[in-house]
Design a protein around this motif. Structure first.
Motif, mmCIF file in Angstrom:
data_model
loop_
_atom_site.group_PDB
_atom_site.id
_atom_site.type_symbol
_atom_site.label_atom_id
_atom_site.label_comp_id
_atom_site.label_asym_id
_atom_site.label_seq_id
_atom_site.Cartn_x
_atom_site.Cartn_y
_atom_site.Cartn_z
ATOM 1 N N GLU A 98 1.670 18.445 51.905
ATOM 2 C CA GLU A 98 1.304 19.474 50.636
ATOM 3 C C GLU A 98 2.383 18.714 49.549
ATOM 4 O O GLU A 98 1.644 19.066 48.746
ATOM 5 N N PRO A 125 -8.967 18.869 49.332
ATOM 6 C CA PRO A 125 -9.160 19.557 51.212
ATOM 7 C C PRO A 125 -10.550 19.064 50.809
ATOM 8 O O PRO A 125 -11.799 18.976 50.031
ATOM 9 N N THR A 128 -13.494 21.146 50.016
ATOM 10 C CA THR A 128 -14.426 21.748 49.096
ATOM 11 C C THR A 128 -14.251 20.549 48.150
ATOM 12 O O THR A 128 -14.964 21.061 46.787
ATOM 13 N N GLN A 197 -5.900 25.316 47.917
ATOM 14 C CA GLN A 197 -6.686 26.061 49.014
ATOM 15 C C GLN A 197 -6.611 27.601 49.023
ATOM 16 O O GLN A 197 -5.933 28.166 50.185
ATOM 17 N N GLU A 279 -15.881 30.490 49.299
ATOM 18 C CA GLU A 279 -14.630 30.149 49.377
ATOM 19 C C GLU A 279 -13.490 31.280 49.285
ATOM 20 O O GLU A 279 -12.185 31.083 49.935
ATOM 21 N N GLY A 283 -10.746 32.654 52.302
ATOM 22 C CA GLY A 283 -9.293 31.824 52.470
ATOM 23 C C GLY A 283 -9.010 33.576 52.518
ATOM 24 O O GLY A 283 -7.674 33.410 52.691
#
Length: 308
Positions: A98, A125, A128, A197, A279, A283
């Protein structure tokens, strides 16, 4: 000389104490005793034992059971330590990946004069990347739409139509500001949201600018008379058709092309916003928003309480 008991055949005879019965694994008290279970296994390995146990034999059995149980517990403890170290190593590797992914990188976009770093493959990522690619294509079409709208208004202005210098000026201003703002506001906001993310703040910025972008797209498509003559939209096309002549028809066709471009932008932008919301929800975005709101409310209440 014989004792009275020896002369009396009816006198009770002395008996030796009965042997200690051997417990089996079926006894209720042995069900949860690991020493008893280990002792039973050892006796089975030795071929069984049906007689009395001496102190030495009992001590040997208990020692064997203790060694077996201690070895089992020690093995389980080592396995737990190994699993813990594996989890810590995985967490460190993830944190390192990361950090590498989010570290500042040298600009590489646009190619002619790089000002930002842009790499969907390296930054975004996999799950996505499709959404961000569609968003990038949408921005590219938006870039073309701004330029084409300015071109149509400019040609109308120099051709002596009802388009005035004010309309040409506002078309120029809209194109000059719309192109960079659309890239840095709604597209880069979505890019950062996908990169982090699911950051609540990044998605919040995107949805705010995306809503403004959608309103502007509809405004350009409609091109309301008087207030939006700098947009080559539906009412401008009707005006050019009503003016008649080949010039009016040519400008009407050019306006229709502009309408098709901005309709494409509208539908792609709508799909992009829908995917971003999906998304965001998957999340845990709404939960984070509610948690942040509760935290802020608690801080405000605490400040009010301390002020009293």
């Amino acid at each position: 000389m014989m004792t009275p008991d020896e002369d009396n055949p009816f006198a009770p005879q002395a008996r030796s104490p009965p042997p200690v019965p051997r417990r089996t694994s079926n006894h209720p008290s042995d069900g949860g005793n690991p020493f008893a279970q280990a002792r039973e296994r050892w006796e089975e390995e030795q071929g069984g034992y049906d007689g009395e146990r001496t102190v030495g034999e009992i001590h040997a059995v208990n020692s064997k059971a203790y060694a077996s149980t201690s070895g089992t517990y020690d093995l389980e403890r080592r396995e737990r330590e190994v699993r813990k170290k594996e989890l810590e190593l995985q967490a460190r590797e993830k944190a390192l990946e990361e950090a590498i992914r989010t570290a500042p990188k040298p600009p590489n976009w646009p190619k002619c004069k790089p000002i930002v770093y842009h790499s969907i493959v390296d930054d975004i990522p996999v799950e996505t990347q499709r959404m961000v690619r569609v968003a990038y294509v949408t921005w590219m079409i938006t870039f073309v739409g701004y330029l084409y709208n300015w071109l149509v208004i400019f040609l109308m202005f120099v051709s002596g139509t009802d388009t005035g210098v004010g309309d040409w000026f506002f078309a120029t201003l809209v194109s000059s500001l719309g192109i960079p703002l659309s890239f840095f506001l709604w597209y880069r906001a979505l890019y950062r949201a996908a990169k982090t993310q699911g950051s609540t703040l990044a998605y919040g910025k995107f949805f705010l600018h995306w809503l403004v972008h959608m309103v502007w797209t509809v405004w350009t498509l409609v091109a309301a008379p008087t207030v939006a003559d700098y947009c080559a939209g539906f009412f401008i096309m009707i005006r050019e058709l009503d003016s008649g002549g080949s010039k009016g028809v040519a400008f009407a066709v050019m306006t229709l092309i502009n309408i098709v471009i901005w309709m494409t932008i509208f539908f792609l932008s709508f799909w992009m916003g829908k995917q971003a919301m999906s998304e965001f929800r998957s999340g845990g975005g709404p939960g984070r928003v509610r948690g942040s709101a509760r935290t802020a409310a608690d801080v405000v209440l605490e400040m009010n309480g301390s002020g009293r």
